[in-house]
Design an enzyme around this catalytic site. Sequence first.
Site, PDB file in Angstrom:
ATOM      1  N   GLU A 218      21.349   6.331   4.313  1.00 27.48           N
ATOM      2  CA  GLU A 218      20.336   5.575   3.560  1.00 27.48           C
ATOM      3  C   GLU A 218      18.968   6.246   3.549  1.00 27.48           C
ATOM      4  O   GLU A 218      18.098   5.881   2.770  1.00 27.48           O
ATOM      5  CB  GLU A 218      20.220   4.134   4.092  1.00 27.48           C
ATOM      6  CG  GLU A 218      19.552   3.974   5.451  1.00 27.48           C
ATOM      7  CD  GLU A 218      20.497   4.104   6.646  1.00 27.48           C
ATOM      8  OE1 GLU A 218      21.559   4.753   6.500  1.00 27.48           O
ATOM      9  OE2 GLU A 218      20.160   3.579   7.728  1.00 27.48           O
TER      10      GLU A 218
ATOM     11  N   GLY B 214      22.366  -0.496  14.400  1.00 28.58           N
ATOM     12  CA  GLY B 214      21.749  -1.479  15.272  1.00 28.58           C
ATOM     13  C   GLY B 214      21.922  -1.120  16.728  1.00 28.58           C
ATOM     14  O   GLY B 214      22.648  -0.185  17.063  1.00 28.58           O
TER      15      GLY B 214
ATOM     16  N   ARG C 271      22.761   7.027  20.308  1.00 27.96           N
ATOM     17  CA  ARG C 271      23.072   7.613  21.620  1.00 27.96           C
ATOM     18  C   ARG C 271      24.566   7.762  21.819  1.00 27.96           C
ATOM     19  O   ARG C 271      25.030   8.717  22.380  1.00 27.96           O
ATOM     20  CB  ARG C 271      22.575   6.697  22.742  1.00 27.96           C
ATOM     21  CG  ARG C 271      21.110   6.756  22.969  1.00 27.96           C
ATOM     22  CD  ARG C 271      20.683   6.168  24.312  1.00 27.96           C
ATOM     23  NE  ARG C 271      19.234   6.259  24.386  1.00 27.96           N
ATOM     24  CZ  ARG C 271      18.418   5.377  23.833  1.00 27.96           C
ATOM     25  NH1 ARG C 271      18.905   4.332  23.210  1.00 27.96           N
ATOM     26  NH2 ARG C 271      17.110   5.533  23.903  1.00 27.96           N
TER      27      ARG C 271
ATOM     28  N   GLN D  71     -14.495  -8.593  -2.984  1.00 26.76           N
ATOM     29  CA  GLN D  71     -15.901  -8.209  -2.798  1.00 26.76           C
ATOM     30  C   GLN D  71     -16.223  -8.029  -1.318  1.00 26.76           C
ATOM     31  O   GLN D  71     -16.855  -7.066  -0.920  1.00 26.76           O
ATOM     32  CB  GLN D  71     -16.827  -9.275  -3.384  1.00 26.76           C
ATOM     33  CG  GLN D  71     -16.701  -9.457  -4.885  1.00 26.76           C
ATOM     34  CD  GLN D  71     -17.565 -10.614  -5.364  1.00 26.76           C
ATOM     35  OE1 GLN D  71     -18.657 -10.835  -4.863  1.00 26.76           O
ATOM     36  NE2 GLN D  71     -17.070 -11.372  -6.338  1.00 26.76           N
TER      37      GLN D  71
ATOM     38  N   LYS E 226     -16.054  -7.836 -13.421  1.00 26.12           N
ATOM     39  CA  LYS E 226     -16.893  -8.502 -12.413  1.00 26.12           C
ATOM     40  C   LYS E 226     -16.719  -7.788 -11.064  1.00 26.12           C
ATOM     41  O   LYS E 226     -17.706  -7.517 -10.361  1.00 26.12           O
ATOM     42  CB  LYS E 226     -16.458  -9.967 -12.304  1.00 26.12           C
ATOM     43  CG  LYS E 226     -17.238 -10.750 -11.295  1.00 26.12           C
ATOM     44  CD  LYS E 226     -16.845 -12.220 -11.384  1.00 26.12           C
ATOM     45  CE  LYS E 226     -17.378 -12.995 -10.188  1.00 26.12           C
ATOM     46  NZ  LYS E 226     -16.777 -14.340 -10.119  1.00 26.12           N
TER      47      LYS E 226
ATOM     48  N   CYS F 273      26.421   4.012  11.197  1.00 26.07           N
ATOM     49  CA  CYS F 273      26.024   4.142  12.597  1.00 26.07           C
ATOM     50  C   CYS F 273      26.716   3.084  13.452  1.00 26.07           C
ATOM     51  O   CYS F 273      27.902   3.194  13.704  1.00 26.07           O
ATOM     52  CB  CYS F 273      24.500   4.124  12.719  1.00 26.07           C
ATOM     53  SG  CYS F 273      23.981   5.075  14.158  1.00 26.07           S
TER      54      CYS F 273
ATOM     55  N   LYS G 139       0.830  -1.204   0.000  1.00 25.08           N
ATOM     56  CA  LYS G 139       0.000   0.000   0.000  1.00 25.08           C
ATOM     57  C   LYS G 139       0.866   1.257   0.000  1.00 25.08           C
ATOM     58  O   LYS G 139       0.566   2.238  -0.674  1.00 25.08           O
ATOM     59  CB  LYS G 139      -0.849   0.000   1.266  1.00 25.08           C
ATOM     60  CG  LYS G 139      -2.284   0.303   1.026  1.00 25.08           C
ATOM     61  CD  LYS G 139      -3.118   0.234   2.297  1.00 25.08           C
ATOM     62  CE  LYS G 139      -2.633  -0.715   3.340  1.00 25.08           C
ATOM     63  NZ  LYS G 139      -2.578  -0.184   4.680  1.00 25.08           N
TER      64      LYS G 139
ATOM     65  N   ILE H 180     -10.004  -4.088  14.226  1.00 27.71           N
ATOM     66  CA  ILE H 180     -10.728  -3.303  15.234  1.00 27.71           C
ATOM     67  C   ILE H 180     -10.070  -1.944  15.413  1.00 27.71           C
ATOM     68  O   ILE H 180     -10.718  -0.905  15.443  1.00 27.71           O
ATOM     69  CB  ILE H 180     -10.761  -4.063  16.576  1.00 27.71           C
ATOM     70  CG1 ILE H 180     -11.654  -5.293  16.433  1.00 27.71           C
ATOM     71  CG2 ILE H 180     -11.277  -3.161  17.708  1.00 27.71           C
ATOM     72  CD1 ILE H 180     -11.677  -6.182  17.655  1.00 27.71           C
ATOM     73  N   GLU H 181      -8.727  -1.939  15.501  1.00 26.39           N
ATOM     74  CA  GLU H 181      -8.046  -0.685  15.839  1.00 26.39           C
ATOM     75  C   GLU H 181      -8.100   0.354  14.713  1.00 26.39           C
ATOM     76  O   GLU H 181      -7.833   1.527  14.936  1.00 26.39           O
ATOM     77  CB  GLU H 181      -6.604  -0.966  16.253  1.00 26.39           C
ATOM     78  CG  GLU H 181      -5.820  -1.734  15.213  1.00 26.39           C
ATOM     79  CD  GLU H 181      -4.442  -2.167  15.714  1.00 26.39           C
ATOM     80  OE1 GLU H 181      -4.196  -2.098  16.929  1.00 26.39           O
ATOM     81  OE2 GLU H 181      -3.626  -2.558  14.864  1.00 26.39           O
TER      82      GLU H 181
ATOM     83  N   HIS I 179      22.925   8.292   9.131  1.00 30.68           N
ATOM     84  CA  HIS I 179      22.227   7.324   8.272  1.00 30.68           C
ATOM     85  C   HIS I 179      22.004   7.873   6.861  1.00 30.68           C
ATOM     86  O   HIS I 179      20.928   8.399   6.569  1.00 30.68           O
ATOM     87  CB  HIS I 179      20.869   6.970   8.892  1.00 30.68           C
ATOM     88  CG  HIS I 179      20.982   6.140  10.121  1.00 30.68           C
ATOM     89  ND1 HIS I 179      21.069   4.768  10.087  1.00 30.68           N
ATOM     90  CD2 HIS I 179      21.055   6.484  11.426  1.00 30.68           C
ATOM     91  CE1 HIS I 179      21.182   4.294  11.317  1.00 30.68           C
ATOM     92  NE2 HIS I 179      21.171   5.324  12.139  1.00 30.68           N
TER      93      HIS I 179
HETATM   94  N1  GLN Z   1      23.554   1.547  19.298  1.00 36.27           N
HETATM   95  C1  GLN Z   1      24.339   2.633  18.786  1.00 36.27           C
HETATM   96  C2  GLN Z   1      24.030   3.938  19.471  1.00 36.27           C
HETATM   97  O1  GLN Z   1      23.001   4.079  20.092  1.00 36.27           O
HETATM   98  C3  GLN Z   1      24.151   2.767  17.284  1.00 36.27           C
HETATM   99  C4  GLN Z   1      22.792   3.201  16.873  1.00 36.27           C
HETATM  100  C5  GLN Z   1      22.487   2.938  15.411  1.00 36.27           C
HETATM  101  O2  GLN Z   1      23.192   2.205  14.746  1.00 36.27           O
HETATM  102  N2  GLN Z   1      21.395   3.495  14.899  1.00 36.27           N
HETATM  103  O3  GLN Z   1      24.800   4.850  19.405  1.00 36.27           O
END
Ligand code: GLN
Length: 542
Positions: free
Chosen positions: A509, A354, A462, A192, A223, A381, A17, A148-149, A507
């Site tokens: 990307e 991550g 962070r 339908q 149809k 990151c 979608k 429902i939500e 990031h």
């Molecule tokens: N865990 C790492 C941090 O908090 C990297 C965060 C991430 O890759 N988006 O700094």
Amino acid sequence: MTRHIFVTGGVVSSLGKGLTSASIGMLLERRGLKVRMQKLDPYINVDPGTMSPYQHGEVYVLDDGAETDLDLGHYERFTSSLLNRHSNYTTGQIYQTVIDKERRGEYLGRTVQVVPHITDEIKACIRRLATPDVDVVITELGGTVGDIEGLPFLEAIRQIPLDIGKENCLFIHLTLVPYLKAAREAKTKPTQHSVQQLREIGIQPDILIVRTERPIGREHTDKIALFCNVEKRAVIEEVDKEYSIYEVPIGLVEHGIDELIIEKLRLQAGPLQMEDYRELIHRIRNPRNEVKIAVVGKYIEHRDAYKSIYESLDHAGFAHSTRVIVKRIEAEELERQDPELLLNGMDGILVPGGFGMRGIEGKIQAVQFAREKGIPYFGICLGMQCAVIEFARNVLGYPDANSSEFAADTQHPVICLLEAQKNVNYKGGTMRLGAMPCRLLEGSRSAIAYGKMEVSERHRHRYEFNPEYRERFTNAGLVPVGTSPEGTLVEVVELKNHPWFVAVQYHPEFKSQPNSAHPLFKGFIEAALQQHESSRSGSVGN
Ligand code: GLN
């Protein structure tokens, strides 16, 4: 008068979608209209920021730091619609606003109810985007009709035509027409039923887009039109695409969807400008080269967890007329197996972002492999933080070097929380989020790739490169080449004497488009192509 298009989905989830809404947005923009895109998500989380990627795929970050649904990534890849925190609302956010108002006494003692208070708040969120300069607001409703939500959202969009005039609103419903192999037949009944459910709520779709695996033909669409009370020409089949998702807009144009929408909403539009896009599709279908890229992550089996990374790799491939074959490697696999077995033959290695400890050692091994074998490396990151840890351990000679996210008591916290960030334990929206400026070192690979020295990129993290170690890294060859404008936070590191080793704290990307690939992804794939060439000609010894 700004027009509203509402996109709903039926039968099953994962129909694409978001992709279809984004494609419609693109076509309207390419007819000269000004479009704003929006997604409403019926779940109760205030934003997807605290949800596991297993649950909901990647968290897509906007310039203003909003942590949003990954469909907003499609919107930004397909359109130039300005997105901000008003582009994605969840049930949680809507309720939070209403409850805050109630606590402030703004409802003057009235009973606060789903109808009209929640629905009014939903309508306000939709209408907020309808500023005088905007021709069309496209609002996609997450979930499937019958959930429902989702009901308060459907009720809200049912009411909007009453407020602003039926002629200014258009309902598009997406469904699935499954093909039953045993019966050798496409089945229209689920569609339908789904439309019946919508009509019970009081919404009559104007356009039906039916997703199918293979073409179903006029007999079936006619149809569907009859049973669903929709014009024949407004039942449009959208067949799975063979080459890439970027063909979706082309398929929709072939069925005249842009013209249909413009006519139904009485919009003043220009001719469709698609030449450059058709040229892009030609390039996608006819790659001249291919490269193999390993993506080493922790949510590898979930296709959507690194959605924007995979898309950006594809975009960079399009720019070089190259097919990018991604080998998705579970980071923990690298802890169990010889990296050579898993990574041999790769033309480039990417470690994405991550959180948390799992798989970290495997990611660090992937970095070491790329660094030592001279294979192009792109760290994003957490992938940047792993590059820093690996270098500290194996080049600077601090075997216990780590990020304080994973080893609070390490002697060498090369990645750590800066003083100002300590004492934060309320999850959700507490990270360094959104677009920040970054200054690049003249002559660095990154500055050359971007073609400029001041860039703005989005963040979601962070932990930071520990400034105490900066000199030691620089002297040993892992050079911070990008920093925050005042020079305090390290944003980009590059390895000297390596074909291509760039790692960024942000990031990239989130800022790549199919016909305008992100410069760093483009640089990475170019380096991978060179790696591919040199390994083919047998001169691997970088
Ligand atoms: N865990 C790492 C941090 O908090 C990297 C965060 C991430 O890759 N988006 O700094």
